[in-house]
Structure formats: C-alpha cells, structure tokens
Design a protein around this motif. Structure first.
Motif, PDB file in Angstrom:
ATOM      1  N   PHE A 143      21.643  -6.698  19.775  1.00  0.00           N
ATOM      2  CA  PHE A 143      20.793  -5.502  19.830  1.00  0.00           C
ATOM      3  C   PHE A 143      21.532  -4.250  19.373  1.00  0.00           C
ATOM      4  O   PHE A 143      20.938  -3.208  19.189  1.00  0.00           O
ATOM      5  N   HIS A 174      12.484   1.614  20.691  1.00  0.00           N
ATOM      6  CA  HIS A 174      12.109   0.818  19.510  1.00  0.00           C
ATOM      7  C   HIS A 174      10.620   0.444  19.545  1.00  0.00           C
ATOM      8  O   HIS A 174       9.971   0.369  18.507  1.00  0.00           O
ATOM      9  N   GLU A 234      18.072   3.172  14.886  1.00  0.00           N
ATOM     10  CA  GLU A 234      18.969   3.074  16.045  1.00  0.00           C
ATOM     11  C   GLU A 234      19.229   4.453  16.660  1.00  0.00           C
ATOM     12  O   GLU A 234      19.196   4.635  17.871  1.00  0.00           O
ATOM     13  N   HIS A 287      16.528   2.604  25.530  1.00  0.00           N
ATOM     14  CA  HIS A 287      16.752   2.452  24.086  1.00  0.00           C
ATOM     15  C   HIS A 287      15.776   1.416  23.505  1.00  0.00           C
ATOM     16  O   HIS A 287      15.145   1.660  22.465  1.00  0.00           O
ATOM     17  N   GLU A 288      15.639   0.308  24.186  1.00  0.00           N
ATOM     18  CA  GLU A 288      14.742  -0.752  23.700  1.00  0.00           C
ATOM     19  C   GLU A 288      13.286  -0.285  23.707  1.00  0.00           C
ATOM     20  O   GLU A 288      12.525  -0.578  22.782  1.00  0.00           O
TER      21      GLU A 288
HETATM   22 ZN   LIG Z   1      18.494  -0.720  18.948  1.00  0.00          ZN
END
Ligand SMILES: [Zn+2]
Length: 252
Positions: A227, A134, A189, A130-131
């Motif tokens: 986060f 980004h 997100e 997920h990070e």
């Molecule tokens: Zn996030």
C-alpha cells in the motif's frame, strides 16, 4: 455480444502476432477496435465489481471473527467511522503476517495482522484515514475500472454487457489481486496523505501518528508494503506531515 467478444480476441491475437502474418480483413480489425472502446462502466457497476472482488479476497484470506482480539481492536480503533461522505465503510482484519492495508471503491477496508502488530492504535487509524482518502478521491474506483479494462476480465465483462455475476472464480481472483496490488500515482498518494491529515485533524485526533507510521515503515526497511509501494518514500512523507503539523501549530 458473442461477435464483439470474438472480434476482440482477433485484435488481441493480432497484437501478439508478428507483423508479416497480420493479414486480416481491416474491417474486422476496426470492429475489434470498436469493441475495445465500447466497454463503458457506471460507477455502480465498478462498485459492484469491487464488492465481488473483496468477497473473493475475504474467502481467500483468514478473516478475524467478531470475537478475535484483532477484530475487537480494529472495531475500537475505527469506532464511529462507519461511513464517510455517504459511502458506508466495512472493516475486516486478515490474520496474515503482511504489513498491508487496502480499501476498495465499495467502502471495504481491510487491515492485515502484520500491520496491526507493528502500529499503535493511532497509527492504524492514520493509515486507515489514508486508505479512506483513496476511496473518497476515487483512486480505488479508477484502479478497479482499470482492472476491468484489462484483457481477460474485460472480455468477460464486455460479452455480458457489463452485467455482474458471470465472472469465474479465477477472473474474480485476478481482479482481487489487482486491487490489492493497485499502485497509485505519486500525486494520488500525496492527496491521500493530505486527506488522512485533514481527517485526523477534523475529528480531534493527533496528526503526528500519520508521520510516525511512515517513519516506522521507513525504519523497518526491506520489504516495502504494497500500500506504500509507490513513491514518495516513507521518510519524505513523514517529513511532509511533520512540516504541515508545525505550520498548523499541532503538537501531537
Ligand atoms: Zn496509498
């Protein structure tokens, strides 16, 4: 450059001044406004500032050494993922109890001990996915750019024509705090969740740990990790992942 900086300060003080007192030469105001819009930053500059801010974060936090069990575990978890889409990744564990993780535009991924304590290896990889999402989607880049556009730091950057190296420790600290606290939009997100899902699937990992990591966080309740501080809430994110997995016929 000094001139631009002082014009900028004038505009700033104008903004904080009651209207009745604001009798300043309008040309000067215009010059200040021009200075406000003049700061352009290249991708490389944003990445360089990100790197500096991470360095500051690393100095402020207790980083797990190479022989620390947490560092060894993280190394095992991330395994072969040393770069994505040509962006080299570097990983570190902060030995602090926060349930948190973040990644920055230069490809630095930081995972906090508190998160590792409650998540399985597969869940940690899902969160890292997920990070990384980004980073790949340029959300981290945009967040850093926004931080650099903020007044105090922006002034220092603008007065140096966007060159690096002259930021004070406190300015770097401000950047670092902003970076960790950067909240992304709902869409960002969701897109990062989708990236993590595709990343896990593409590399032969199960996708459901992405859902269970959100469920764990929802269950933990109380303090929402930074986060994940933005909506949608953890529960609906987990449900979304589960629905996608079902649709794809993925059982793990
Ligand atoms: Zn996030």
């Amino acid at each position: 450059m000094k001139k631009i900086a002082s014009a900028y300060i004038i505009v700033l003080s104008l903004l904080t001044m009651p209207l009745a007192q604001a009798q300043v030469n309008p040309n000067m105001v215009q010059a200040g406004i021009d200075a406000l819009t003049a700061l352009t930053l290249t991708n490389a500059q944003v990445a360089a500032y990100s790197k500096e801010a991470v360095k500051e974060m690393d100095a402020k936090n207790k980083v797990a050494g190479p022989n620390d069990p947490y560092a060894k575990r993280l190394k095992r978890i991330v395994g072969r993922y040393r770069s994505v889409n040509g962006i080299p990744l570097n990983y570190k564990v902060y030995l602090t109890p926060d349930v948190n993780a973040f990644a920055t535009a230069d490809g630095s991924v930081r995972v906090f001990k508190g998160l590792m304590d409650i998540m399985s290896d597969a869940e940690i990889l899902a969160i890292i996915g997920h990070e990384i999402g980004h980073v790949i989607n340029k959300d981290s880049h945009d967040a850093m750019k926004a931080a650099l556009q903020r007044s105090a730091i922006r002034n220092a950057v603008a007065s140096q024509g966007g060159t690096l190296g002259e930021l004070s420790r406190s300015q770097l600290g401000g950047l670092a705090d902003y970076m960790v606290g950067a909240s992304h939009s709902r869409q960002q997100e969701t897109d990062a969740d989708d990236y993590a899902y595709a990343f896990l699937k593409r590399n032969g990992h199960g996708v459901l740990p992405l859902a269970t990591s959100f469920e764990k966080l929802a269950q933990a309740g109380g303090k929402v990790p930074q986060f994940l501080s933005t909506h949608p809430d953890s529960k609906s994110r987990a449900a979304r992942v589960r629905a996608k997995a079902k649709n794809d016929g993925l059982k793990r």
